[in-house]
Scaffold this motif. Structure first.
Motif, PDB file in Angstrom:
ATOM      1  N   LEU A 158      20.364  40.610 -24.021  1.00 15.69           N
ATOM      2  CA  LEU A 158      21.492  41.048 -24.828  1.00 15.69           C
ATOM      3  C   LEU A 158      21.003  41.915 -25.991  1.00 15.69           C
ATOM      4  CD1 LEU A 158      24.597  40.608 -24.920  1.00 15.69           C
ATOM      5  CD2 LEU A 158      24.145  38.909 -26.689  1.00 15.69           C
ATOM      6  N   HIS A 159      21.631  43.071 -26.144  1.00 17.87           N
ATOM      7  CA  HIS A 159      21.267  44.025 -27.184  1.00 17.87           C
ATOM      8  C   HIS A 159      22.454  44.927 -27.474  1.00 17.87           C
ATOM      9  CE1 HIS A 159      20.701  46.180 -23.437  1.00 17.87           C
ATOM     10  NE2 HIS A 159      20.863  47.300 -24.126  1.00 17.87           N
ATOM     11  N   ARG A 160      22.324  45.722 -28.511  1.00 18.44           N
ATOM     12  CA  ARG A 160      23.337  46.735 -28.783  1.00 18.44           C
ATOM     13  C   ARG A 160      22.653  47.994 -29.295  1.00 18.44           C
ATOM     14  NH1 ARG A 160      26.343  44.198 -34.098  1.00 18.44           N
ATOM     15  NH2 ARG A 160      24.613  44.540 -35.520  1.00 18.44           N
ATOM     16  N   ASN A 161      23.369  49.093 -29.144  1.00 21.81           N
ATOM     17  CA  ASN A 161      22.898  50.400 -29.582  1.00 21.81           C
ATOM     18  C   ASN A 161      23.987  51.050 -30.421  1.00 21.81           C
ATOM     19  OD1 ASN A 161      20.296  50.866 -27.999  1.00 21.81           O
ATOM     20  ND2 ASN A 161      21.705  50.188 -26.419  1.00 21.81           N
ATOM     21  N   ARG A 162      23.609  52.010 -31.233  1.00 23.76           N
ATOM     22  CA  ARG A 162      24.612  52.756 -32.008  1.00 23.76           C
ATOM     23  C   ARG A 162      25.367  53.743 -31.128  1.00 23.76           C
ATOM     24  NH1 ARG A 162      21.077  53.273 -37.143  1.00 23.76           N
ATOM     25  NH2 ARG A 162      21.972  51.549 -38.315  1.00 23.76           N
ATOM     26  N   SER A 163      24.735  54.210 -30.071  1.00 23.33           N
ATOM     27  CA  SER A 163      25.314  55.251 -29.224  1.00 23.33           C
ATOM     28  C   SER A 163      26.066  54.669 -28.039  1.00 23.33           C
ATOM     29  CB  SER A 163      24.197  56.160 -28.695  1.00 23.33           C
ATOM     30  OG  SER A 163      23.547  56.813 -29.760  1.00 23.33           O
ATOM     31  N   ASP A 164      26.943  55.483 -27.464  1.00 21.78           N
ATOM     32  CA  ASP A 164      27.625  55.127 -26.226  1.00 21.78           C
ATOM     33  C   ASP A 164      26.636  55.238 -25.068  1.00 21.78           C
ATOM     34  OD1 ASP A 164      29.911  55.043 -27.790  1.00 21.78           O
ATOM     35  OD2 ASP A 164      30.740  56.906 -26.996  1.00 21.78           O
ATOM     36  N   ILE A 165      26.802  54.352 -24.075  1.00 23.44           N
ATOM     37  CA  ILE A 165      25.930  54.391 -22.896  1.00 23.44           C
ATOM     38  C   ILE A 165      26.791  54.376 -21.642  1.00 23.44           C
ATOM     39  CG2 ILE A 165      24.031  53.305 -21.649  1.00 23.44           C
ATOM     40  CD1 ILE A 165      23.159  52.018 -24.245  1.00 23.44           C
ATOM     41  N   LEU A 166      26.531  55.329 -20.764  1.00 30.10           N
ATOM     42  CA  LEU A 166      27.199  55.419 -19.472  1.00 30.10           C
ATOM     43  C   LEU A 166      26.235  54.895 -18.417  1.00 30.10           C
ATOM     44  CD1 LEU A 166      27.882  58.079 -21.313  1.00 30.10           C
ATOM     45  CD2 LEU A 166      29.299  58.613 -19.370  1.00 30.10           C
ATOM     46  N   HIS A 167      26.690  53.965 -17.575  1.00 36.91           N
ATOM     47  CA  HIS A 167      25.870  53.335 -16.539  1.00 36.91           C
ATOM     48  C   HIS A 167      26.412  53.732 -15.174  1.00 36.91           C
ATOM     49  CE1 HIS A 167      25.715  50.832 -20.137  1.00 36.91           C
ATOM     50  NE2 HIS A 167      24.524  50.442 -19.742  1.00 36.91           N
ATOM     51  N   PHE A 168      25.528  54.150 -14.286  1.00 32.22           N
ATOM     52  CA  PHE A 168      25.896  54.539 -12.921  1.00 32.22           C
ATOM     53  C   PHE A 168      25.024  53.753 -11.954  1.00 32.22           C
ATOM     54  CE2 PHE A 168      26.420  58.120 -15.755  1.00 32.22           C
ATOM     55  CZ  PHE A 168      27.650  58.654 -15.421  1.00 32.22           C
ATOM     56  N   LEU A 169      25.626  52.922 -11.112  1.00 35.04           N
ATOM     57  CA  LEU A 169      24.859  52.213 -10.097  1.00 35.04           C
ATOM     58  C   LEU A 169      24.456  53.218  -9.025  1.00 35.04           C
ATOM     59  CD1 LEU A 169      23.737  49.551  -8.971  1.00 35.04           C
ATOM     60  CD2 LEU A 169      25.939  49.246  -7.798  1.00 35.04           C
ATOM     61  N   VAL A 170      23.150  53.365  -8.831  1.00 38.15           N
ATOM     62  CA  VAL A 170      22.614  54.339  -7.884  1.00 38.15           C
ATOM     63  C   VAL A 170      22.342  53.688  -6.532  1.00 38.15           C
ATOM     64  CG1 VAL A 170      20.669  55.905  -7.432  1.00 38.15           C
ATOM     65  CG2 VAL A 170      21.601  55.716  -9.754  1.00 38.15           C
ATOM     66  N   ASP A 171      21.777  52.468  -6.553  1.00 41.21           N
ATOM     67  CA  ASP A 171      21.417  51.788  -5.308  1.00 41.21           C
ATOM     68  C   ASP A 171      21.304  50.288  -5.580  1.00 41.21           C
ATOM     69  OD1 ASP A 171      20.743  51.720  -2.572  1.00 41.21           O
ATOM     70  OD2 ASP A 171      18.599  51.810  -3.000  1.00 41.21           O
ATOM     71  N   GLY A 172      21.527  49.496  -4.536  1.00 41.28           N
ATOM     72  CA  GLY A 172      21.378  48.053  -4.647  1.00 41.28           C
ATOM     73  C   GLY A 172      22.586  47.399  -5.279  1.00 41.28           C
ATOM     74  N   GLY A 173      22.320  46.310  -5.979  1.00 40.96           N
ATOM     75  CA  GLY A 173      23.374  45.554  -6.624  1.00 40.96           C
ATOM     76  C   GLY A 173      23.930  44.494  -5.688  1.00 40.96           C
ATOM     77  N   PRO A 174      24.918  43.769  -6.140  1.00 40.19           N
ATOM     78  CA  PRO A 174      25.688  43.988  -7.348  1.00 40.19           C
ATOM     79  C   PRO A 174      24.923  43.583  -8.608  1.00 40.19           C
ATOM     80  CG  PRO A 174      26.513  42.059  -6.205  1.00 40.19           C
ATOM     81  CD  PRO A 174      25.453  42.660  -5.338  1.00 40.19           C
ATOM     82  N   VAL A 175      25.352  44.192  -9.723  1.00 41.06           N
ATOM     83  CA  VAL A 175      24.796  43.883 -11.030  1.00 41.06           C
ATOM     84  C   VAL A 175      25.962  43.601 -11.971  1.00 41.06           C
ATOM     85  CG1 VAL A 175      24.624  46.336 -11.649  1.00 41.06           C
ATOM     86  CG2 VAL A 175      23.249  44.656 -12.882  1.00 41.06           C
TER      87      VAL A 175
END
Length: 153
Positions: free
Chosen positions: A55-72
């Motif tokens: 668990l963490h946080r950032n000041r910036s927005d982050i876009l996540h794209f599942l490329v392969d595998g999962g589920p996550v």
């Protein structure tokens, strides 16, 4: 998966899993803590031996794209304490935006052997803008702390 790690040249990530920065914008953006690249991007890999992103946080927005595998599964907690769980799966929901200042953790779910995710951070990532959750975080919200416990140190 060892093959993705080798092919992409991924290294151990302090959050858990493996990563490598793949893009840094040559343009800069002003932020309260100084100029940052307009955007950065990484490959991020969770595996059976590294199935959890702390668990963490950032000041910036982050876009996540599942490329392969999962589920996550991603768990997020907003500054006001709203908890959400989002699962990315190939062929279903494979994209997630986590706004700046929102806590985030991730983990493999089900029988997933790995999940390869591409992340874009805007303004670009800098460790000065990043913070891991610590023992005192969420002390005033025991229900939230309990829900986030798997993602805490």
């Amino acid at each position: 998966m060892t093959e993705w790690r080798r092919r992409l040249g991924l290294e151990a990530h302090p959050e858990g899993g493996y990563f490598r920065r793949i893009y840094t914008s040559p343009h800069t953006a002003p932020t309260p803590t100084g100029p940052r690249p307009a955007a950065t991007a990484i490959h991020y890999l969770l595996t059976r031996d590294q199935p959890l992103g702390r668990l963490h946080r950032n000041r910036s927005d982050i876009l996540h794209f599942l490329v392969d595998g999962g589920p996550v599964e991603y768990v997020t907690a907003t500054p006001d304490g709203t908890l959400d769980r989002i699962t990315l799966r190939t062929g279903e929901r494979h994209f997630l935006v986590v706004p700046g200042q929102v806590w985030k953790g991730s983990r493999l779910t089900g029988d997933a052997a790995y999940a390869l995710v591409a992340e874009v951070v805007t303004p670009g990532f800098d460790y000065a803008d990043h913070r891991f959750a610590g023992p005192g975080d969420f002390a005033d919200r025991p229900g939230l702390r309990e829900a986030l416990a798997p993602f805490l140190p």
